[in-house]
Design an enzyme around this catalytic site. Structure first.
Site, mmCIF file in Angstrom:
data_model
loop_
_atom_site.group_PDB
_atom_site.id
_atom_site.type_symbol
_atom_site.label_atom_id
_atom_site.label_comp_id
_atom_site.label_asym_id
_atom_site.label_seq_id
_atom_site.Cartn_x
_atom_site.Cartn_y
_atom_site.Cartn_z
ATOM 1 N N VAL A 11 -40.934 57.669 21.657
ATOM 2 C CA VAL A 11 -40.014 58.595 22.321
ATOM 3 C C VAL A 11 -40.527 60.037 22.210
ATOM 4 C CG1 VAL A 11 -37.683 59.569 22.177
ATOM 5 C CG2 VAL A 11 -38.004 57.109 22.089
ATOM 6 N N THR A 86 -35.938 55.112 13.724
ATOM 7 C CA THR A 86 -34.745 54.695 12.972
ATOM 8 C C THR A 86 -34.830 53.169 12.811
ATOM 9 O OG1 THR A 86 -33.525 54.628 15.074
ATOM 10 C CG2 THR A 86 -33.270 56.596 13.735
ATOM 11 N N THR A 121 -32.626 57.177 18.327
ATOM 12 C CA THR A 121 -31.415 56.358 18.508
ATOM 13 C C THR A 121 -30.673 56.316 17.172
ATOM 14 O OG1 THR A 121 -32.516 55.086 20.208
ATOM 15 C CG2 THR A 121 -30.615 54.060 19.161
ATOM 16 N N PHE A 151 -33.527 56.802 27.452
ATOM 17 C CA PHE A 151 -33.345 55.459 28.003
ATOM 18 C C PHE A 151 -34.647 54.894 28.561
ATOM 19 C CE2 PHE A 151 -29.282 57.718 28.353
ATOM 20 C CZ PHE A 151 -28.463 56.865 27.638
ATOM 21 N N ARG A 153 -38.174 52.914 29.087
ATOM 22 C CA ARG A 153 -38.704 51.592 28.719
ATOM 23 C C ARG A 153 -40.194 51.690 28.469
ATOM 24 N NH1 ARG A 153 -37.071 49.007 34.217
ATOM 25 N NH2 ARG A 153 -37.610 51.158 34.685
ATOM 26 N N LYS A 206 -25.950 55.293 24.107
ATOM 27 C CA LYS A 206 -27.297 54.725 23.956
ATOM 28 C C LYS A 206 -27.229 53.271 23.468
ATOM 29 C CE LYS A 206 -31.562 54.038 23.061
ATOM 30 N NZ LYS A 206 -32.651 53.990 24.006
ATOM 31 N N GLY A 255 -35.820 33.962 30.469
ATOM 32 C CA GLY A 255 -37.101 33.902 29.773
ATOM 33 C C GLY A 255 -36.945 33.401 28.352
ATOM 34 N N CYS A 262 -36.506 47.764 20.421
ATOM 35 C CA CYS A 262 -35.201 48.389 20.681
ATOM 36 C C CYS A 262 -34.029 47.418 20.684
ATOM 37 C CB CYS A 262 -35.259 49.137 22.003
ATOM 38 S SG CYS A 262 -36.555 50.366 22.018
ATOM 39 N N LYS A 265 -33.204 45.641 17.266
ATOM 40 C CA LYS A 265 -32.799 46.636 16.255
ATOM 41 C C LYS A 265 -31.468 47.296 16.639
ATOM 42 C CE LYS A 265 -34.998 50.793 16.722
ATOM 43 N NZ LYS A 265 -34.050 51.880 16.905
HETATM 44 C C1 UGA Z 1 -35.223 49.028 26.317
HETATM 45 C C2 UGA Z 1 -34.298 49.587 27.408
HETATM 46 O O1 UGA Z 1 -34.530 48.908 28.636
HETATM 47 C C3 UGA Z 1 -34.523 51.090 27.592
HETATM 48 O O2 UGA Z 1 -33.597 51.614 28.532
HETATM 49 C C4 UGA Z 1 -34.331 51.793 26.248
HETATM 50 O O3 UGA Z 1 -34.572 53.183 26.335
HETATM 51 C C5 UGA Z 1 -35.310 51.205 25.235
HETATM 52 O O4 UGA Z 1 -35.036 49.780 25.103
HETATM 53 C C6 UGA Z 1 -35.093 51.909 23.920
HETATM 54 O O5 UGA Z 1 -34.000 51.813 23.362
HETATM 55 O O6 UGA Z 1 -35.975 52.662 23.494
HETATM 56 P P1 UGA Z 1 -37.795 48.248 26.216
HETATM 57 O O7 UGA Z 1 -37.453 47.703 24.867
HETATM 58 O O8 UGA Z 1 -39.011 49.095 26.370
HETATM 59 O O9 UGA Z 1 -36.565 49.156 26.772
HETATM 60 O O10 UGA Z 1 -37.969 47.017 27.186
HETATM 61 P P2 UGA Z 1 -37.140 46.269 28.329
HETATM 62 O O11 UGA Z 1 -37.862 46.392 29.603
HETATM 63 O O12 UGA Z 1 -35.728 46.657 28.316
HETATM 64 O O13 UGA Z 1 -37.285 44.748 27.833
HETATM 65 C C7 UGA Z 1 -36.727 44.313 26.599
HETATM 66 C C8 UGA Z 1 -36.881 42.819 26.459
HETATM 67 O O14 UGA Z 1 -36.034 42.130 27.385
HETATM 68 C C9 UGA Z 1 -38.294 42.295 26.724
HETATM 69 O O15 UGA Z 1 -38.604 41.321 25.761
HETATM 70 C C10 UGA Z 1 -38.208 41.689 28.114
HETATM 71 O O16 UGA Z 1 -39.143 40.672 28.342
HETATM 72 C C11 UGA Z 1 -36.790 41.144 28.098
HETATM 73 N N1 UGA Z 1 -36.207 40.971 29.438
HETATM 74 C C12 UGA Z 1 -35.968 42.052 30.226
HETATM 75 C C13 UGA Z 1 -35.883 39.698 29.873
HETATM 76 O O17 UGA Z 1 -36.077 38.691 29.161
HETATM 77 N N2 UGA Z 1 -35.310 39.540 31.114
HETATM 78 C C14 UGA Z 1 -35.056 40.604 31.917
HETATM 79 O O18 UGA Z 1 -34.537 40.391 33.039
HETATM 80 C C15 UGA Z 1 -35.409 41.879 31.479
#
Ligand code: UGA
Length: 477
Positions: A11, A86, A121, A151, A153, A206, A255, A262, A265
């Site tokens: 971040v 965190t 966070t 927010f 990714r 958040k 999946g 994120c 946690k």
């Molecule tokens: C997530 C949130 O999407 C962000 O908005 C947030 O800022 C971030 O956490 C954070 O708190 O820092 P991120 O962990 O980078 O982002 O990844 P995501 O794209 O959200 O995916 C998280 C998990 O969900 C992955 O394992 C992904 O494969 C899975 N996922 C996502 C699915 O299994 N199906 C989906 O349709 C979407």
């Protein structure tokens, strides 16, 4: 504006580089000397598309600098942002020790007035605690403490930062509110909505956003299991419900369960906050359990696809990171999958486009392959665990020909089942009927008998000797 960002993790680095890109004068601070040396040497310590270039451009333009210690916070500093980690504490809550250490440092270095903004966070009430801590150490200080959750990714962090769905600022006074509104003006002028709330509401927003997305994924994963039992296709169902604008199509990809630094946690920290407040978030608690079980269930799914006995057989795992376009292995579903396979006696060979270095710290007793084709050569089953573009482009016929037994488990529904079957693979995915598996089995039995090629299967001893290091360099946060 002049901004200090404390913490050069995900971040902090993305925010620092993007604020500089928006024309601000940014100094990023991290107490890890190796990290600062790397950044000052032009290396980016995390893999994030476009970040290295953005850092380089803004350093060259003189708007972005990296230092080891918090500088003196004179009146020319507009904002000090806390963007340190965190991590989960033993209680399941968030470990705030780094956040409070930064607050103490701010108290020690601030001159007369300071606006502190928490980007990390943090649970509800942390802004209040930061304010109490700094005010107790420096009663003379003109202090504002605000919350501005992030927010973004991993993998699409720059676009998420520069073109967000919204910006949330939680403030208790006009000075912090005006400073943050000024900071985000380039985005709000371009039409990005800015929501101004209280500090605690911003902190909860958040966690609630991440928990809601985790629930959405967990929900579609359960519907995927139902679809398999009822012989329907979850992709049809996801689209059918997602087109309802009240539901939305995003985050409905079934999946192997969510992973990353994120969702696991933050759901756990949110549930812990509720417990501390004497209540229980039952939906969130249940999603955490369901998701955890699911990651391990993926191992048994692969064992079933291989006929129930994997002892002495080789499984090729394609993709290791918790999602594509990151080198982050934290809480990746691939880790649970591999541990189940190893416990059942399988030999596991792995490949990931960017996560190999980090994976080596999480995995023992696996062989690291050079590329996707090297990974599947002679294996008794291939599993797609992360849907990297590079892996989606693999030639399925070549995979089928080089596997000893052409079993393919697509845990991300990245491939068209018909294409898998046409390539001669006995394939299965998540949440769709096994017709393609049955059809391809029949075709294999009737038309194209195959011989296993055990000669290409490495002996288990290869596990230790064959740890190929990946050429791309990427380090852990
Ligand atoms: C997530 C949130 O999407 C962000 O908005 C947030 O800022 C971030 O956490 C954070 O708190 O820092 P991120 O962990 O980078 O982002 O990844 P995501 O794209 O959200 O995916 C998280 C998990 O969900 C992955 O394992 C992904 O494969 C899975 N996922 C996502 C699915 O299994 N199906 C989906 O349709 C979407």
């Amino acid at each position: 504006m002049r901004i200090i960002v404390v913490g050069c993790g995900y971040v902090g680095l993305v925010s620092g580089a993007c604020f500089a890109e928006l024309g601000n004068d940014v100094v990023c601070v991290d107490t890890n000397p190796a990290r600062i040396a790397a950044l000052n040497g032009g290396d980016c310590p995390i893999y994030e598309p476009g970040l290295e270039r953005l850092i380089a451009c803004n350093r060259q333009a003189g708007r972005l600098a990296f230092v080891e210690a918090l500088p003196f916070l004179g009146n020319d500093v507009d904002l000090v942002m806390i963007a340190v980690g965190t991590p989960p504490a033993r209680t399941g809550g968030a470990d705030l020790s780094s956040v409070f250490a930064v607050a103490e440092a701010i108290a020690a270095r601030a001159h007369e007035r300071v606006v502190v903004v928490t980007k990390s966070t943090v649970p509800a009430g942390t802004g209040d605690a930061i304010e109490r801590l700094i005010a107790a150490a420096r009663p003379d200080l003109d202090l504002s403490v605000a919350s501005n959750p992030e927010f973004l990714r991993e993998g699409s962090a720059l676009a998420d930062f520069l073109r967000p769905d919204r910006v949330v600022i939680g403030t208790q006074d006009a000075r912090a509110r005006n400073a943050l509104m000024r900071l985000y003006r380039p985005l709000t002028d371009a039409g990005v909505p800015l929501l101004s709330t209280t500090r605690t509401a911003a902190e909860i927003t958040k966690y609630a956003a991440n928990a809601f997305l985790a629930l959405k994924i967990t929900f579609i994963n359960e519907i995927a299991d139902l679809c398999e039992a009822a012989a329907a296709d979850v992709r049809d169902v996801a689209r059918g419900i997602g087109l309802d604008r009240r539901i939305g199509e995003d985050f409905l990809r079934a999946g192997p369960g969510y992973g990353g630094s994120c969702f696991p946690k933050d759901t756990s920290a949110l549930a812990a906050t509720a417990r501390e407040l004497g209540m229980s978030l039952r939906l969130v608690e249940e999603a955490i359990l369901v998701n955890e079980e699911r990651k391990y269930a993926m191992g048994h799914r692969v064992i079933d696809a291989m006929g129930g006995d994997v002892g002495g057989k080789t499984v090729a795992v394609l993709g290791l990171t918790f999602k594509p376009d990151t080198d982050d292995m934290r809480d990746s579903p691939a880790l649970a999958l591999i541990s189940v396979l190893q416990q059942a006696g399988a030999f596991v060979r792995v490949y990931d486009p960017q996560g190999m270095d980090n994976a080596a710290e999480f995995l023992a007793g696996v062989a690291f392959a050079r590329d996707g084709y090297d990974c599947v050569a002679g294996a008794h089953c291939a599993v797609l665990a992360t849907e990297w573009a590079e892996l989606r482009q693999l030639d399925l016929s070549r995979i089928a020909a080089s596997l000893a037994v052409p079993v393919f488990v697509d845990l991300r529904n990245a491939f068209d089942p018909a294409a898998l079957a046409d390539a001669g693979l006995m394939a299965s995915g998540i949440g769709y009927p096994m017709a393609s598996l049955i059809a391809s089995r029949k075709r294999l039995e009737l038309g194209r008998p195959r011989k296993a090629r055990p000669a290409q299967v490495p002996a288990p001893a290869e596990a230790d000797g064959n740890r190929l290091r990946h050429p791309h360099h990427a380090t852990l946060q």
